[in-house]
Write an enzyme that holds these catalytic residues in place. Sequence first.
Site, PDB file in Angstrom:
ATOM      1  CG  ASP A  19      -1.839   1.238   1.230  1.00  0.00           C
ATOM      2  OD1 ASP A  19      -2.571   1.424   0.241  1.00  0.00           O
ATOM      3  OD2 ASP A  19      -1.815   2.029   2.201  1.00  0.00           O
ATOM      4  CB  SER A  20       0.206   4.782  -0.836  1.00  0.00           C
ATOM      5  OG  SER A  20      -0.923   4.960  -0.004  1.00  0.00           O
ATOM      6  N   GLY A  52      -2.992   9.391  -3.867  1.00  0.00           N
ATOM      7  CA  GLY A  52      -4.303   9.725  -4.420  1.00  0.00           C
ATOM      8  C   GLY A  52      -4.325  10.786  -5.506  1.00  0.00           C
ATOM      9  CB  CYS A  82      -3.057   0.555  -2.594  1.00  0.00           C
ATOM     10  SG  CYS A  82      -3.055   2.307  -3.025  1.00  0.00           S
ATOM     11  CB  THR A  84      -4.667   5.058  -5.404  1.00  0.00           C
ATOM     12  OG1 THR A  84      -5.568   5.573  -4.416  1.00  0.00           O
ATOM     13  CG2 THR A  84      -4.256   6.164  -6.340  1.00  0.00           C
ATOM     14  CD  GLU A 167      -0.185   7.374   5.233  1.00  0.00           C
ATOM     15  OE1 GLU A 167       1.037   7.519   5.433  1.00  0.00           O
ATOM     16  OE2 GLU A 167      -0.710   6.265   5.061  1.00  0.00           O
ATOM     17  CB  CYS A 201      -9.560   4.762   0.167  1.00  0.00           C
ATOM     18  SG  CYS A 201      -7.925   5.216   0.801  1.00  0.00           S
ATOM     19  CB  THR A 202      -6.878  -0.118   1.948  1.00  0.00           C
ATOM     20  OG1 THR A 202      -5.728   0.601   1.468  1.00  0.00           O
ATOM     21  CG2 THR A 202      -7.360  -1.081   0.877  1.00  0.00           C
ATOM     22  CG  HIS A 203      -5.120   5.141   4.006  1.00  0.00           C
ATOM     23  ND1 HIS A 203      -4.568   4.511   2.932  1.00  0.00           N
ATOM     24  CD2 HIS A 203      -4.087   5.747   4.657  1.00  0.00           C
ATOM     25  CE1 HIS A 203      -3.260   4.726   2.920  1.00  0.00           C
ATOM     26  NE2 HIS A 203      -2.940   5.468   3.954  1.00  0.00           N
TER      27      HIS A 203
HETATM   28  N1  DGL Z   1      -4.883   3.048   0.634  1.00  0.00           N
HETATM   29  C1  DGL Z   1      -4.831   3.756  -0.629  1.00  0.00           C
HETATM   30  C2  DGL Z   1      -6.106   3.409  -1.419  1.00  0.00           C
HETATM   31  O1  DGL Z   1      -6.736   2.396  -1.140  1.00  0.00           O
HETATM   32  C3  DGL Z   1      -4.516   5.168  -0.327  1.00  0.00           C
HETATM   33  C4  DGL Z   1      -4.298   6.046  -1.425  1.00  0.00           C
HETATM   34  C5  DGL Z   1      -3.372   7.214  -1.193  1.00  0.00           C
HETATM   35  O2  DGL Z   1      -2.204   6.998  -0.875  1.00  0.00           O
HETATM   36  O3  DGL Z   1      -3.837   8.327  -1.422  1.00  0.00           O
HETATM   37  O4  DGL Z   1      -6.471   4.081  -2.365  1.00  0.00           O
END
Ligand code: DGL
Length: 282
Positions: A19-20, A52, A82, A84, A167, A201-203
């Site tokens: 993930d990012s 994103g 992720c 994105t 974050e 979004c996994t966040h």
């Molecule tokens: N967890 C990422 C997603 O599912 C986060 C994207 C980001 O870094 O902006 O899209």
Amino acid sequence: MLDPLFFVLMRNNSIGIFDSGYGGLTVFKSIIPQLPDYDYIYFGDNARAPYGDHSYETVYRYTLGCVEWLFSQGCSLVILACNTASAKALRTIQQNVLPHKYPERRVLGVIRPTAEVIDEYTRSKKVGVLGTRGTVKSASYQIEINKLYPDIEVVQQSCPMWVPLIENNEHLNPGADYFVKTYLERLLAKTTDIDCILLACTHYPLIIPKLETYLPEGIKLLSQGDIVAGSLKHYLDRHSEIEARLSRTAGQKFVTTGDPLVFDTLGSLFFGSIIKSASVSL
Ligand code: DGL
């Protein structure tokens, strides 16, 4: 830099989870109870998060670099946890990179498995999708859901402030309320009768406690962790040639391109147990 011992120890054929930043931990957390025996390496590209708002080219380049690093550690299967990266990089990696450079390896995303089960969560056939600007602009959810379920209306809203809030561990503080309420209201103003909102979004599962305070009755929030975990399990059941190569010592490693001390503190909160990460520079 990583401790050389880390490389020696990690020559297992682990499942890579990318993930990012921290968001993929919400997926990893759901994968472990369903598939506890495998080895895993979690990769958070925190130094370059959020993804994103980055262009296709940039998300592709960053994602491919991280995937290739996981390959170099012996992973033959990588999950892009992720949205994105799944929206902007997965197809190019699957179609243009893997076949000639890494024919034995696989990279899977989170959009298709989510689209496949979405009909189980909506009666009104109106689904709201909250995601990053990149995911929303790509229209990947509309495309994938409508391929499978043309009768489902998909309404989207980007929430560009949520990943930075998460974050920075500010997502449950009072200042976050404005952004939570605003994006939710914008989504709900687009149509009536939405009965399911997909957190694409996994966040975003981290922000659920705040979201619930503004969510009108009768609307469900849908996170992807369990869906992706179930889909991975199903994938391994169907692909014995991949499954047989994976090592099974129940190992869990975490690496970040950011500061490991920061990653461990915040990541442990998100993951629900103590994380000890190593630093990696690409
Ligand atoms: N967890 C990422 C997603 O599912 C986060 C994207 C980001 O870094 O902006 O899209």
